[in-house]
Design a protein around this motif. Structure first.
Motif, PDB file in Angstrom:
ATOM      1  N   LEU A 123     -56.715 -37.441  21.999  1.00  0.00           N
ATOM      2  CA  LEU A 123     -56.428 -38.699  23.029  1.00  0.00           C
ATOM      3  C   LEU A 123     -55.598 -38.553  24.123  1.00  0.00           C
ATOM      4  O   LEU A 123     -54.406 -38.270  23.723  1.00  0.00           O
ATOM      5  N   VAL A 124     -56.234 -38.537  25.318  1.00  0.00           N
ATOM      6  CA  VAL A 124     -55.656 -37.980  26.498  1.00  0.00           C
ATOM      7  C   VAL A 124     -54.949 -39.243  27.175  1.00  0.00           C
ATOM      8  O   VAL A 124     -55.662 -40.228  27.542  1.00  0.00           O
ATOM      9  N   VAL A 125     -53.531 -39.181  27.519  1.00  0.00           N
ATOM     10  CA  VAL A 125     -53.272 -40.070  28.453  1.00  0.00           C
ATOM     11  C   VAL A 125     -52.595 -39.475  29.686  1.00  0.00           C
ATOM     12  O   VAL A 125     -52.087 -38.071  29.569  1.00  0.00           O
ATOM     13  N   ALA A 126     -52.142 -40.197  30.538  1.00  0.00           N
ATOM     14  CA  ALA A 126     -51.351 -39.507  31.968  1.00  0.00           C
ATOM     15  C   ALA A 126     -49.787 -39.801  31.519  1.00  0.00           C
ATOM     16  O   ALA A 126     -49.496 -40.894  31.435  1.00  0.00           O
ATOM     17  N   GLY A 127     -48.886 -38.777  31.578  1.00  0.00           N
ATOM     18  CA  GLY A 127     -47.817 -39.177  31.089  1.00  0.00           C
ATOM     19  C   GLY A 127     -46.758 -37.802  31.291  1.00  0.00           C
ATOM     20  O   GLY A 127     -47.293 -36.800  31.959  1.00  0.00           O
ATOM     21  N   HIS A 149     -44.836 -45.734  31.881  1.00  0.00           N
ATOM     22  CA  HIS A 149     -46.118 -45.323  31.732  1.00  0.00           C
ATOM     23  C   HIS A 149     -47.228 -46.268  31.846  1.00  0.00           C
ATOM     24  O   HIS A 149     -48.471 -46.036  31.609  1.00  0.00           O
ATOM     25  N   GLY A 150     -46.919 -47.276  32.329  1.00  0.00           N
ATOM     26  CA  GLY A 150     -47.861 -48.460  32.605  1.00  0.00           C
ATOM     27  C   GLY A 150     -48.478 -48.962  31.414  1.00  0.00           C
ATOM     28  O   GLY A 150     -49.468 -49.806  31.181  1.00  0.00           O
ATOM     29  N   GLY A 151     -47.610 -48.981  30.291  1.00  0.00           N
ATOM     30  CA  GLY A 151     -48.128 -49.562  29.025  1.00  0.00           C
ATOM     31  C   GLY A 151     -47.234 -50.542  28.615  1.00  0.00           C
ATOM     32  O   GLY A 151     -46.365 -51.015  29.159  1.00  0.00           O
ATOM     33  N   THR A 152     -47.268 -50.903  27.288  1.00  0.00           N
ATOM     34  CA  THR A 152     -46.441 -51.986  26.624  1.00  0.00           C
ATOM     35  C   THR A 152     -46.076 -51.266  25.303  1.00  0.00           C
ATOM     36  O   THR A 152     -46.766 -50.545  24.604  1.00  0.00           O
ATOM     37  N   LEU A 153     -45.126 -52.089  24.484  1.00  0.00           N
ATOM     38  CA  LEU A 153     -44.517 -51.987  23.310  1.00  0.00           C
ATOM     39  C   LEU A 153     -44.256 -53.281  22.658  1.00  0.00           C
ATOM     40  O   LEU A 153     -43.506 -54.000  23.367  1.00  0.00           O
TER      41      LEU A 153
END
Length: 246
Positions: free
Chosen positions: A129-133, A218-222
């Motif tokens: 599972l690849v993410v940009a980080g 990283h442009g995400g959410t928690l």
């Protein structure tokens, strides 16, 4: 602070020129404040670490092993508090470049490390599972979530999945959960649900805020929620990238 200032041209009617001038001045002041904060953090980090290093050397002269161990634990606690606080105040700023990372490999390594230390942790995940980080920041985020689940809930059950264009990381524990009216509060810095400030019960209350800051960077959410069967569930969603194929 590293981004170039978007200076507005101070031309046109008088009102527009005055507004542009005020905006440009505000940007310059903010940039100066950010630079001063960065310099202050670097100075604080250096100034605090120096006496703690001296304390570590002086502990070697303590004959009583019980007292020496207690002093070592206190110094380690101070170091962890300083690291966590400075990390939060920096906003996870890093010069490390963003690059494609296999989130499965990263999480698997951290889960294995926890199990090697005798802690309860398991992982269900796809092969890749690849993410940009940024590797260091993402490792800190996952480590914080694992430690929080194990500390408060006794175990960390981790699931990685792909949903559309997102990589989804879920960390569930077996603890009592968090009252619904306090789920937002625990994402604020230095908030603790119990009165104790001992490291054995969770440090200074920065683990979850730092994890959220990393996800957002990283442009995400928690998000936090109580599981239907009990325990706390932390869900992180990050943009997924497709690995290059030859």
């Amino acid at each position: 602070p590293d981004a170039p200032l978007m200076r507005l041209p101070e031309t046109g009617p008088k009102e527009v020129r005055e507004l542009a001038h005020a905006f440009n001045g505000m940007q310059a002041r903010i940039a100066e404040l950010m630079e001063r904060r960065t310099q202050a953090l670097a100075a604080v980090s250096h100034d605090l670490r120096t006496p703690m290093t001296r304390l570590r050397f002086r502990m070697e002269d303590v004959d009583d092993p019980v007292l020496r161990a207690a002093m070592a634990a206190d110094v380690a606690e101070m170091e962890q508090m300083v690291d966590a606080t400075l990390s939060y105040l920096r906003g996870e700023a890093s010069e490390e470049p963003v690059r494609p990372l296999d989130l499965v490999a990263l999480v698997e390594t951290l889960v294995d490390n926890a199990r090697d230390r005798g802690l309860a942790a398991d992982l269900a995940a796809p092969p890749r599972l690849v993410v940009a980080g940024r590797l260091v920041s993402l490792k800190r985020m996952v480590s914080n979530l694992l430690e929080n689940a194990i500390l408060y809930g006794g175990a960390a059950h981790v699931v990685l999945a792909e949903e559309g264009g997102e990589a989804v990381l879920m960390v569930r524990d077996k603890g009592p959960g968090i009252p619904d009216d306090q789920l937002s509060a625990v994402l604020e810095p230095f908030v603790r649900l119990e009165a104790s400030r001992s490291r054995s019960t969770g440090g200074v209350g920065l683990g979850l805020p730092i994890a959220r800051a990393v996800a957002q960077a990283h442009g995400g959410t928690l998000i936090l929620e109580n599981g239907a069967g009990g325990g706390l569930v932390v869900t992180v969603r990050l943009p997924k990238v497709q690995p290059e194929t030859n």
